[in-house]
Design a protein around this motif. Sequence first.
Motif, mmCIF file in Angstrom:
data_model
loop_
_atom_site.group_PDB
_atom_site.id
_atom_site.type_symbol
_atom_site.label_atom_id
_atom_site.label_comp_id
_atom_site.label_asym_id
_atom_site.label_seq_id
_atom_site.Cartn_x
_atom_site.Cartn_y
_atom_site.Cartn_z
ATOM 1 N N GLU A 1 -16.339 8.621 -6.585
ATOM 2 C CA GLU A 1 -14.914 8.438 -6.285
ATOM 3 C C GLU A 1 -14.040 9.180 -7.305
ATOM 4 N N ALA B 1 -8.895 8.121 1.639
ATOM 5 C CA ALA B 1 -8.319 7.680 0.362
ATOM 6 C C ALA B 1 -7.276 8.655 -0.164
ATOM 7 N N PRO C 1 -3.606 9.938 -0.023
ATOM 8 C CA PRO C 1 -2.311 9.528 0.532
ATOM 9 C C PRO C 1 -1.840 10.553 1.565
ATOM 10 N N TYR D 1 -5.048 6.184 5.653
ATOM 11 C CA TYR D 1 -4.812 5.730 4.280
ATOM 12 C C TYR D 1 -4.421 4.245 4.201
ATOM 13 N N ALA D 2 -3.498 3.822 5.063
ATOM 14 C CA ALA D 2 -3.007 2.428 4.986
ATOM 15 C C ALA D 2 -4.149 1.435 5.255
ATOM 16 N N TRP E 1 -7.378 2.031 4.894
ATOM 17 C CA TRP E 1 -8.323 2.125 3.776
ATOM 18 C C TRP E 1 -7.825 1.281 2.599
ATOM 19 N N LYS E 2 -6.554 1.402 2.295
ATOM 20 C CA LYS E 2 -5.984 0.687 1.152
ATOM 21 C C LYS E 2 -6.002 -0.826 1.402
ATOM 22 N N ARG E 3 -5.761 -1.222 2.646
ATOM 23 C CA ARG E 3 -5.721 -2.641 2.963
ATOM 24 C C ARG E 3 -7.105 -3.289 2.860
ATOM 25 N N ASP E 4 -8.133 -2.585 3.372
ATOM 26 C CA ASP E 4 -9.439 -3.224 3.563
ATOM 27 C C ASP E 4 -10.523 -2.833 2.559
ATOM 28 N N THR F 1 -12.177 -1.336 -1.185
ATOM 29 C CA THR F 1 -11.899 -1.417 -2.624
ATOM 30 C C THR F 1 -12.247 -0.114 -3.340
ATOM 31 N N ALA G 1 -13.520 4.441 -2.620
ATOM 32 C CA ALA G 1 -13.823 5.538 -1.696
ATOM 33 C C ALA G 1 -15.014 6.312 -2.228
#
Length: 389
Positions: A264, A287, A289, A294-295, A297-300, A302, A304
């Motif tokens: 990562e 991952a 932006p 992206y949204a 990925w960021k929500r669910d 932890t 990449a």
Amino acid sequence: MKKDTQLAELGRKAVHEPKIVNVPLHRASTVLFDSLAEMRATQGAWGADEQVPTYGVFNMPQEVALANAVAELEGGYRAVTFPSGLAAVAGALLACVNAGDHVLMTDSAYAPGRQFAASFLTRFNVAIEFYDPAIGAGIKALMKPNTTVIYTESPGSHTFEMQDIPAIAEVAHAHGALVIMDNAWATGYFFNAFLHGVDIVVQPATKYYAGHSDVLLGLVIASERTWPQVKDVAIRLGQRASPDDCFLTLRGMRTLGVRLRQHEASTLPIVQWLASRPEVARVLYPALPGDPGYALWKRDFTGASGLFSVELKPCSRTQLAAMLDDYAHFGLGYSWGGFESLVAPANIDNARSVHPWRGGPLVRYHVGLEDAEDLIRDLEAGFERLNAV
Ligand SMILES: *Cc1c(COP(=O)(O)O)cnc(C)c1O
């Protein structure tokens, strides 16, 4: 004893059984019992939850240790091994379908898994319908009375679309259907699929779990509710991974966390650098932006991992070959998830039916554990070769 009897009987007992750090390797077809009573007591125990070794690879210590470890890390209940990730994909589907069922499969599923579903399951009167990976709760409109499985993979193979797994799981469960997810990209380390509503996880451990490009192995991880059907299919198919491959996968798994964190850390600056290149139309990496996923990925998720694709601006085959043929660090080859960097053209012409690929040349990269600056210099030299044609 005569020599022939000696040959059969000597050297079969360890003088001392040392208490070593790892589960020792057991290679076996036959397991011996002390008595008829013991033999009878284990009859039919191949798939029992006690995980008793009775024969061959079924429940041998190495396999049980790996399956339990992965089941716990992925947040599931129990798991079985398969001799490859593709065998695990097939096993997971076979555990869930009956003749007459309708299966919804994401359009971005791993291509050989797609082919297994579309060309093999259909022979047994299972209808396969592909859906847009970005469909989310809209999948409700595709549900039929006989829909029993929604197959997901997030992010998807080659094009890396994120899926709204909780929304899809809610629709599936309201309908009495199961959700299968191929969790290869994130692994249970970066995404707990079961906590997000998935019922069965497929894990091609060939990739990040084993991590060293020397093993093919797959796992199917079940929830408590789906475990009976998953263990049943593994027994019926006679498919398990070998003790040696389980050993190597357990060994690779010890460093899954440090490797993924490094993949990562190296990948983020590389994808940002690639996105700024004039030869690049788009980087497909959730991952990053600005990526459509992206949204979610960021929500669910932890974290990449190190796998992404690059859509190039239109270029000739000769230009593409000039770039790909001579990388110093990115090996040209299939697979990913090992310690080393890889690159391959993503040929998905026959692997999409909902949204055929209409973009420019698509190239998939895996960022390994080499120094990120060395890798960027390698990529830069590749673009120079492309531009020189
Ligand atoms: C590689 C891969 C598989 C299959 O794994 P093998 O061990 O190579 O058979 C399944 N799913 C995904 C997403 C993969 O990338």
